[in-house]
Design a protein around this motif. Structure first.
Motif, short mmCIF file in Angstrom:
data_model
loop_
_atom_site.label_atom_id
_atom_site.label_comp_id
_atom_site.label_asym_id
_atom_site.label_seq_id
_atom_site.Cartn_x
_atom_site.Cartn_y
_atom_site.Cartn_z
N PHE A 72 4.64 20.81 -35.49
CA PHE A 72 3.22 20.66 -35.12
C PHE A 72 2.84 19.40 -34.94
CE2 PHE A 72 2.93 24.71 -37.43
CZ PHE A 72 1.53 25.30 -37.29
N ILE A 73 3.15 18.41 -35.59
CA ILE A 73 2.75 16.87 -35.14
C ILE A 73 3.06 16.51 -33.59
CG2 ILE A 73 2.96 14.33 -35.75
CD1 ILE A 73 3.35 15.32 -38.69
N SER A 74 4.08 17.04 -33.22
CA SER A 74 4.37 16.56 -31.74
C SER A 74 3.66 17.48 -30.75
CB SER A 74 6.02 16.90 -31.63
OG SER A 74 6.90 16.39 -32.43
N SER A 75 3.29 18.72 -31.27
CA SER A 75 2.38 19.58 -30.34
C SER A 75 1.07 19.14 -30.41
CB SER A 75 2.35 21.05 -31.15
OG SER A 75 3.48 21.64 -31.07
N VAL A 76 0.69 18.18 -31.42
CA VAL A 76 -0.84 17.44 -31.21
C VAL A 76 -0.82 16.78 -30.26
CG1 VAL A 76 -2.47 16.16 -32.62
CG2 VAL A 76 -1.34 18.11 -33.59
N ILE A 77 0.19 15.85 -30.12
CA ILE A 77 0.47 14.77 -29.21
C ILE A 77 0.69 15.37 -27.78
CG2 ILE A 77 1.98 12.70 -28.45
CD1 ILE A 77 2.83 12.56 -31.46
N PHE A 78 1.49 16.15 -27.49
CA PHE A 78 1.61 16.66 -26.23
C PHE A 78 0.70 17.91 -25.57
CE2 PHE A 78 5.86 14.82 -27.80
CZ PHE A 78 5.85 13.92 -27.15
N ASN A 79 0.35 18.76 -26.73
CA ASN A 79 -0.42 19.71 -26.11
C ASN A 79 -1.51 19.95 -27.18
OD1 ASN A 79 -1.64 21.91 -25.18
ND2 ASN A 79 0.13 23.38 -25.28
#
Length: 575
Positions: A72-79
């Motif tokens: 979830f946190i990575s998705s906020v950064i990349f998408n």
């Protein structure tokens, strides 16, 4: 996954008042049972296998929760279009509500069952760790109050989730801090697997909160965007935007009011405390998880536990106090000049020069202490101790924060202009910091594995302490008080002169390193961040990349200094 009682005897009503040092009756022990090992003939073997299975399944639960939250946190950064920061906050709020439910159940249900806590780990949850939980927890609560106030001022462009999320966070922090203060030493003997899963879920939630704090640079990017907006107005360019912010950055700029600036500044200054709180809680929760179902062999518990006494040290406190006083002066001058409107290079030169003088002294002391350990005749402590094992892991892991940042700085400085005065100072600081971390870790870890020194006249000391306690319980005259003060002074001089040179050197070195680590903890914790403010590495790696590196390494570095103080105090006490 159920627990089986070894006997159906009626529980004793006095078990809760049983001292921790007294071995419990075997009839009160709850042996673990797991369906995969139901055919084991031995109860003890079935208990051991069930314990391993429970640790495995609870660990898998934590791993899946961490991977889900990290995705979830990575998705906020990349998408940031599909997954927003509000979605991450909702997920973490759900996890915190689940953790709160389990903690309340543990406090009101599990821990109050008959024979639930037959053993308490004396090494787990020392006072300095529990004090750190309360200290960092208090600052984290204040941080969330500032966050709520800042979001309320900018409610026209902020989501209402940004007010609800900190409110749940405050409740979670307070409940968890109370839970760890009261039950960090528990070796729970009932509901083993449910307790393990609850502890691992809480660990995973704290890790995700720490990960979000490392990667979420919202407030810092808002301040940066305000500065860029002013510059770009004169250049005639489009305003700066960031995926975490609103589509129109101008709507989220802090208005020119005192209350908004106070909330904003307070949020930034208190930000590191939240990351520290998460890391400390994870360490305490992990020890509790290891102690679930643990039955301590009281025959190996020492009857005499070494206590902290300021005896046998003179030069260590003097040199350490000098380092602390000079460090506070440097810190105050740095805070005044570096945070002002006209920060110059001289303040960074002064700051790094202080470190370049102090770090070699600490390294030399640690090396000498390690050599003295090698010359000692004290045997190694080989007993199983989950707290000590975790201390070693945390020291090695937390040191990676400062070591990693140092290597990133070395690469950036060597690739630019290492002959510049400030660059050469930062380069020397980075190299010395790596060496200091390594030597101090070796000294602390070697000291933690040594048996405590027991003097031949220990019985006489115990008798003196008992007489001193009896003395405190009766009324005394001024003459007796004067005689007691004189007796204590003579005892201090006598103890210092009769200590062997090895013990005296170890105590001097340990106390000196304790004070040095305290000042090196204070400076970055309360706002001295030259690795981000000098702009050298930031211009080389870029704002977002260097911000992620600093937010990853700086909390670990602060945690390392704090944890080193506890380890060095243990070395000092056992010397």
């Amino acid at each position: 996954m159920s627990d089986k009682k070894a006997s159906r005897q009626k529980p004793c009503h006095h078990c809760k008042s049983r001292p921790a040092s007294a071995p419990p009756d075997t009839s009160t022990i709850h042996y673990e049972k797991f369906w995969l090992y139901r055919h084991c003939s031995s109860v003890q073997q079935r208990d051991r296998q069930a314990q391993k299975a429970g640790q495995l399944f609870s660990g898998l639960l934590a791993m899946n929760v961490v991977f889900l939250g990290s995705a979830f946190i990575s998705s906020v950064i990349f998408n940031h279009v599909a997954i927003t920061l509000a979605d991450v906050w909702i997920l973490l709020s759900i996890l915190k509500v689940l953790c709160l439910s389990w903690i309340i159940y543990y406090l009101l249900g599990t821990s109050r069952q008959p024979h639930a806590v037959l053993y308490r780990d004396s090494h787990a949850g020392p006072i300095w760790i529990r004090g750190s939980v309360l200290l960092f927890g208090s600052f984290s609560v204040l941080l969330n109050v500032f966050h709520i106030g800042y979001s309320a001022v900018l409610i026209q462009c902020k989501s209402r989730v940004e007010i609800v999320f900190p409110s749940i966070e405050i409740l979670f922090i307070c409940t968890q801090a109370f839970f760890l203060w009261r039950h960090s030493k528990d070796c729970i003997q009932v509901q083993h697997n449910f307790t393990r899963c609850g502890l691992m879920l809480t660990i995973a939630t704290n890790l995700l909160l720490w990960l979000l704090a490392v990667t979420n640079d919202t407030i810092h990017m808002e301040i940066e965007s305000q500065l860029r907006e002013v510059e770009q107005r004169f250049a005639g360019k489009a305003p700066f935007s960031h995926p975490y912010l609103c589509n129109e950055t101008t709507l989220c700029t802090c208005p020119n009011t005192t209350i908004c600036k106070v909330f904003q500044k307070g949020y930034i200054l208190l930000y590191p405390f939240n990351t520290e709180y998460c890391l400390v809680c994870c360490s305490v929760l992990y020890v509790m998880w290891k102690n679930v179902g643990r039955r301590i062999n009281h025959h190996h518990v020492p009857h005499i536990k070494p206590k902290f006494k300021l005896q046998g040290v003179v030069f260590g406190p003097l040199l350490g106090a000098a380092a602390v006083i000079i460090g506070i002066c440097v810190f105050m001058m740095y805070q005044i000049q570096a945070t002002g409107s006209a920060a110059n290079r001289q303040v960074f030169v002064m700051y790094y020069s202080y470190y370049i003088v102090l770090l070699p002294l600490m390294s030399v002391g640690a090396v000498i202490g390690t050599i003295i350990h090698a010359l000692e005749k004290r045997e190694l402590d080989t007993l199983k101790n989950p707290t000590r094992s975790l201390d070693v892991i945390l020291l090695m892991g937390a040191a990676l924060g400062q070591i990693g940042m140092s290597y990133f700085s070395i690469v950036a400085l060597v690739a630019t202009d290492p002959r510049d005065l400030l660059n050469s100072l930062i380069l020397s600081y980075s190299v010395l910091l790596i060496f200091q971390n390594i030597t101090q870790n070796v000294f602390i870890i070697d000291g933690l594995h040594r048996q405590p020194f027991v003097s031949p006249d220990k019985e006489e000391e115990i008798e003196e302490e008992q007489n001193h306690e009896a003395y405190n319980q009766r009324r005394v005259s001024m003459l007796e008080i004067g005689q007691e003060i004189r007796k204590v002074s003579l005892s201090y001089i006598h103890s210092y002169s009769h200590l062997s040179w090895k013990r005296r050197a170890l105590r001097e070195i340990s106390f000196f390193l304790v004070l040095c680590n305290i000042i090196l903890w204070i400076m970055p914790t309360f706002g001295a961040h030259p690795v981000f403010e000098n702009g050298l590495e930031k211009s080389f790696y870029g704002y977002s990349t260097w911000f992620a590196i600093v937010n990853f390494g700086l909390p670990l570095g602060v945690f390392y200094r704090m944890h080193s103080v506890g380890g060095l105090l243990e070395v000092y006490i056992t010397a």
